[in-house]
Enzyme design. Structure first.
Site, PDB file in Angstrom:
ATOM      1  N   LYS A  54      -3.501 -25.507  25.826  1.00  8.67           N
ATOM      2  CA  LYS A  54      -2.697 -24.750  24.960  1.00  8.67           C
ATOM      3  C   LYS A  54      -1.066 -25.207  25.734  1.00  8.67           C
ATOM      4  O   LYS A  54      -1.024 -26.028  26.248  1.00  8.67           O
ATOM      5  CB  LYS A  54      -2.131 -23.189  26.180  1.00  8.67           C
ATOM      6  CG  LYS A  54      -1.001 -22.098  25.578  1.00  8.67           C
ATOM      7  CD  LYS A  54      -1.794 -21.413  26.135  1.00  8.67           C
ATOM      8  CE  LYS A  54      -1.211 -19.988  26.103  1.00  8.67           C
ATOM      9  NZ  LYS A  54      -1.125 -18.301  26.879  1.00  8.67           N
TER      10      LYS A  54
ATOM     11  N   SER B 223      -2.810 -14.605  24.144  1.00  9.49           N
ATOM     12  CA  SER B 223      -1.822 -15.892  23.250  1.00  9.49           C
ATOM     13  C   SER B 223      -2.541 -17.002  22.983  1.00  9.49           C
ATOM     14  O   SER B 223      -1.819 -17.235  22.816  1.00  9.49           O
ATOM     15  CB  SER B 223      -0.116 -15.917  24.473  1.00  9.49           C
ATOM     16  OG  SER B 223      -0.606 -15.702  25.943  1.00  9.49           O
TER      17      SER B 223
ATOM     18  N   SER C  81      -4.752 -13.007  28.235  1.00  5.89           N
ATOM     19  CA  SER C  81      -4.005 -14.485  26.969  1.00  5.89           C
ATOM     20  C   SER C  81      -5.654 -15.145  27.216  1.00  5.89           C
ATOM     21  O   SER C  81      -5.594 -15.881  26.155  1.00  5.89           O
ATOM     22  CB  SER C  81      -2.752 -14.477  28.052  1.00  5.89           C
ATOM     23  OG  SER C  81      -1.828 -13.880  26.755  1.00  5.89           O
TER      24      SER C  81
END
Ligand SMILES: [Zn+2]
Lengths: 489, 495
Positions: A77, A152, A176
């Site tokens: 990420k 997210s 997330s």
């Protein structure tokens, strides 16, 4: 290769049946072909990952020992620092920021001989539940490209679900990892707070953030956790292994947990869609068949979790994001009149709407005169929620809940209604407040052929048991084996 | 004429830079005047994703200082973020301690002119990180040097217990001695290791009514002189202002002032105490610190006799003057050297130990001068406390005179020889042989009939004349005549 798990691929690479270069090329080709639509990656390291794959192939050919992720293409990420490529947090303010160091988890992936093929999209600074808050690009759900992948860690989830990498790292502050895993039909694990070093993870809510894996199945998650878990002297909040010993999370993973007691929370059911309720009920039934005892439990302060979470997370975020000011690095406004304008204009131009909203909310919560009523009160609620779980775990080994109240929603559906958006995390947030581990795994599909996720929660540092419980379900079901149609196109 | 009296009230905030090897929350070296931004890392630069790790040594240094200031040490203390935006503050928050400082409620004894001491209460002491420095050197932009960012700072806050610039200075000097003694700070004013912020106001009694003037806080004073002068200036300014306007202390009318060194005056920076909202909250990246008994005992074991205690003991035990005792106790290494010399056992038959007063003279008149010239401590000059004790004994016994002793001491820095050998080699042994000295005395008396007459006639001039003759004899002996013996001979011959 679409049929292989990360562990299977790793074993084939180690056995010389397939090279890391071949595997990496396949993944890069898939990215080339599908990521125009899926939009999972912010950056892809084509040349570098092939070079790395070649190095690992060389090692294997020379008979040298290789790491646990030998040659496996993975993604990270884009809120974890890497010395290669930019670390953007999907924000304009860090769009061109190149970190001078690697995050602890990135270092561990490299030490395990993983090939990091790219960095994935997210809601700006990990603030969001749909990845629509990315200021750099849109990611869609591989199961239905008109829908969000969740957030997210939406980029990492979509990349894994779309087979654009074999596994990925995400971060979970309020759900997330688990929520996008649920939306994308993959497995996502949020470890116990302190199990994985946060050093190099760009902070959102420091007391809630935790890095964890997203993968195609439970075992791959366990493998990834094996690689990234452990104490880090650079992170004071990472837990001393004397107090919470590490273990091999793959060991005994196939062994069902005996005398398993599973907790269910009747009050949770009402909040979720009917089809999700059914899927969860079926899952619970399956556990019952496997010999588990199902016990109804009460989490009396559950209804305050979202409110408490948005106080704590935003308060910490308002302080954590103060450093992005245009003075030392990141976006700086052009032609400021004075240094105050360097701050105000750089931040105004650099941050997106949701980030600004949360900074303001958090700043307000910490202001003198409001601190006691908001922040301090939220901390008290947080303690009550922790106690709720402690009490519950005296009766049960784990708790099963839905991951989300709905399956993946349409792009744009909730962007103008932040409160609706915040509710997408209603089942996941408590685990962050309590610091306990949680896993999300596929347990069904709705009428639109969208994945339904099940969440299993366990006491702090009980990841091993948690993974075994999840594996019990996974080994009796096929939901995790289904693939979105886009892959085959 | 109205009846007017006033009293100055002063409290202090003091920042002391600790002399740990590395910064408060990262591994960067603490070095003065290194090239700008050469002592930095992602952590002290406040890069995305970094986390602080507490420097345990800095915490222990602070506890040690607080113990010396008689503070209570908290068994639980935590770190807080203090938020404000400034270019020299990379994270735009400072890691500090807010409502649970690691220590509170202490006191420091300060020496007064009268020889008495006064107790000044310490409100609290806490630990925090320093900011960097903004440099306004070039054109219409500023530069930031972050070498200092993250330096451990001990902040000490006193109660408003001081009533004069002298008392404030005495506290500053005493605190400097204490932190140096404990080895927790170099406390070098020139390097900004100690910075002072006095809060000053007056209680004025006019026609039987008491008035308090608004408090002024003077920021960032980094010399004793500026500290003293700013207080003197403020007292006069506040008195004038009161007489002029009658302005008295009210909620929120505390002002902040700066020190203009060129014009020797304070300058208004902020009229009203702004409602500065630092939005303190506990730093989630750092664990609270729990102090247990074992750890505290270990730190306590590093305490030593403090300078003022030593100073008083030297006066009582060794009959030294207050001044000498102060000079000897200014630095811990000097005091330790002195004490080693005093307690040295010396083996030679004719020397039995060091006389404190003579040792003090050798150290204060020659030793410290040499140390200063060579920019080192006394013990680093190369001679041992034992040899200084021997030398003192030689002076005591009249074996060498005081000026010869200084010469010998200097020679002792260059060679390992003992002082007697040096005295012999350098021909510095005093002539005490009566026969030999008598010849010189006779010669001098013959050469100076006028002085001889003055002595013999008695009266005012006699004493001076005898002194003159003594000087002549010493001079003729090239400084080697023992003045005691010469005096005896002179008295005998002239009586
Ligand atoms: Zn540093």
């Amino acid at each position: 290769m679409h049929e292989l798990t990360a562990i299977q691929l790793r074993d084939k690479i180690k056995a010389g049946e397939i090279t890391s270069t071949q595997a990496t090329k396949k993944v890069l080709q898939a990215i080339e072909k599908h990521d125009k639509i899926i939009g999972a990656y912010i950056s892809v390291f084509e040349k570098q990952s092939l070079e790395r794959a070649a190095e690992i192939d060389k090692k294997i050919a020379a008979g040298e020992s290789v790491g646990q992720l030998a040659g496996v293409p993975v993604a990270v990420k884009d809120n974890m620092c890497t010395t290669f490529g930019a670390t953007t947090c999907a924000s304009k303010i860090l769009e061109n920021f190149h970190a001078p160091y690697n995050a602890a988890v990135v270092q561990k992936l490299l030490a395990a001989d993983a090939v990091i093929v790219g960095k994935t999209n997210l809601d700006e600074f990990a603030m969001g539940s749909s990845t629509e808050n990315s200021s750099l690009k849109q990611t869609v759900n591989p199961w239905d490209t008109t829908r969000v992948p969740g957030g997210s860690s939406g980029g990492s989830s979509a990349a894994v679900a779309g087979r654009l990498c074999m596994a990925a790292l995400g971060s979970d502050t309020g759900g997330s990892i688990r929520q996008p895993a649920g939306f994308c039909g993959i497995v996502g694990l949020k470890p116990t707070y302190g199990r994985v070093s946060r050093f190099g993870l760009v902070a959102f809510g420091s007391s809630l953030d935790q890095i964890g894996p997203l993968a195609l199945n439970v075992e791959d998650c366990a493998l990834m956790l094996n690689v990234i878990a452990g104490h880090d002297p650079n992170d004071s909040t990472s837990v001393d292994e004397k107090n919470a010993p590490l273990c091999d999370y793959l060991e005994n993973i196939d062994k069902p947990v005996e005398n398993l007691k599973i907790g269910i929370v009747p009050q949770f059911a009402a909040g979720a869609d009917k089809q999700i309720q059914n899927a969860i009920n079926n899952a619970v039934e399956l556990y019952k068949k496997l010999g588990a005892q199902i016990i109804e439990i009460d989490l009396p302060h559950f209804e305050y979790a979202i409110a408490a979470y948005y106080m704590v997370a935003t308060a910490e975020a308002s302080s954590n994001l103060a450093r992005y000011d245009g003075v030392h690095y990141g976006h700086r406004t052009e032609n400021p009149n004075d240094y105050i304008e360097v701050y105000s204009k750089s931040r105004e131009e650099g941050f997106g709407k949701e980030v600004k909203r949360r900074i303001m909310l958090g700043t307000y919560a910490l202001s003198s005169g409001y601190y006691d009523a908001y922040y301090l009160k939220a901390l008290k609620v947080r303690n009550l929620i922790r106690t709720d779980f402690t009490n519950a775990f005296e009766k049960v080994d784990s708790i099963i809940t839905p991951v989300t109240p709905t399956t993946a929603f349409k792009i744009g559906e909730k962007v103008d209604d932040p409160l609706q958006m915040y509710l997408a995390d209603m089942y996941t947030i408590s685990a962050n407040l309590a610091g306990i581990p949680g896993i999300s795994l596929p347990c069904g599909f709705d009428d639109n052929n969208l994945p339904i996720g099940m969440q299993i929660l366990a006491p702090a540092f009980e990841e091993q048991k948690l993974l075994r419980i999840a594996k019990m379900f996974e080994s009796k079901t096929d939901y995790h084996k289904k693939k979105p149609a886009i892959i085959e196109s | 004429m109205s009846d007017l009296k006033y009293k100055i009230i002063i409290g202090l905030e003091i920042h002391v830079q600790l002399c740990t090897k590395t910064k408060m929350f990262c591994g960067c070296a603490l070095e003065f005047a290194a090239e700008p931004n050469s002592r930095v890392c992602p952590v002290c630069l406040g890069m995305p994703g970094v986390l602080p790790v507490m420097n345990k040594k800095a915490f222990e240094y602070s506890v040690l200082a607080a113990l010396a200031l008689n503070c209570e040490i908290a068994s639980f203390t935590k770190w807080d973020r203090k938020s404000y935006y400034y270019p020299d503050l990379p994270k735009n928050y400072q890691i500090s301690q807010y409502d649970l400082p690691f220590s509170e409620k202490g006191f420091i004894e300060i020496p007064l002119e009268s020889g008495e001491s006064k107790r000044i209460r310490i409100t609290r002491a806490h630990l925090e990180e320093d900011a960097g420095k903004n440099l306004h050197t070039a054109g219409n932009f500023s530069q930031v040097d972050l070498n200092r960012a993250g330096t451990p700072l001990l902040e000490i806050v006193t109660e408003p217990d001081m009533n004069s610039a002298d008392e404030v200075k005495a506290l500053a000097v005493e605190l400097q001695r204490i932190v140096r003694y404990l080895g927790v700070s170099e406390a070098d004013m020139q390097k900004g290791h100690m910075r002072f912020e006095p809060n000053i106001n007056l209680i004025i009694t006019k026609d039987g009514t008491e008035y308090k003037t608004p408090i002024a806080e003077v920021k960032n004073l980094n010399s004793f002189r500026a500290l003293e002068r700013s207080i003197e200036y403020e007292a006069q300014r506040q008195l004038d202002e009161f007489l002029d306007t009658g302005k008295v202390m009210q909620m929120g009318n505390k002002s902040t002032r700066g020190w203009d060194d060129a014009n020797q005056m304070t300058v208004l920076q902020r009229e009203k105490e702004e409602a500065h909202d630092y939005r303190y909250f506990p730093d989630p990246d750092l664990l609270p610190v729990e102090m247990n008994d074992a750890w505290l005992d270990e730190i306590k074991s590093r305490l030593c006799e403090l300078p003022l205690q030593k100073q008083i003991r030297y006066v009582t035990d060794y009959k030294l003057s207050d001044y000498d005792a102060h000079v000897l106790t200014a630095e811990r290494s000097t005091a330790e050297f002195f004490e080693q010399a005093v307690s040295a056992t010396i083996e030679q038959a004719f020397i039995f130990g060091g006389d404190p007063k003579k040792i003090c003279n050798i150290i204060t008149q020659a030793g410290l001068k040499l140390a200063h010239e060579q920019n080192c401590t006394l013990s680093e000059l190369g001679f041992t406390p034992e040899n200084v004790a021997r030398l003192a004994r030689m002076v005591e016994d009249g074996y060498v005179n005081a000026s010869a002793a200084n010469t010998i001491l200097e020679e002792m820095t260059k060679t390992d020889k003992d002082p007697q050998t040096i005295a012999k080699d350098m021909n510095l042994i005093q002539k005490s042989d009566a026969g030999e000295l008598e010849a010189i005395v006779d010669q001098v008396l013959a050469d100076n009939p006028k002085a001889v007459e003055d002595v013999k006639s008695g009266g005012k001039k006699a004493k001076k004349a005898q002194g003159f003759l003594l000087g002549q004899v010493i001079q003729k002996s090239k400084g080697q005549a023992n003045p005691k013996i010469v005096s005896q001979i002179l008295t005998k011959k002239l009586s």
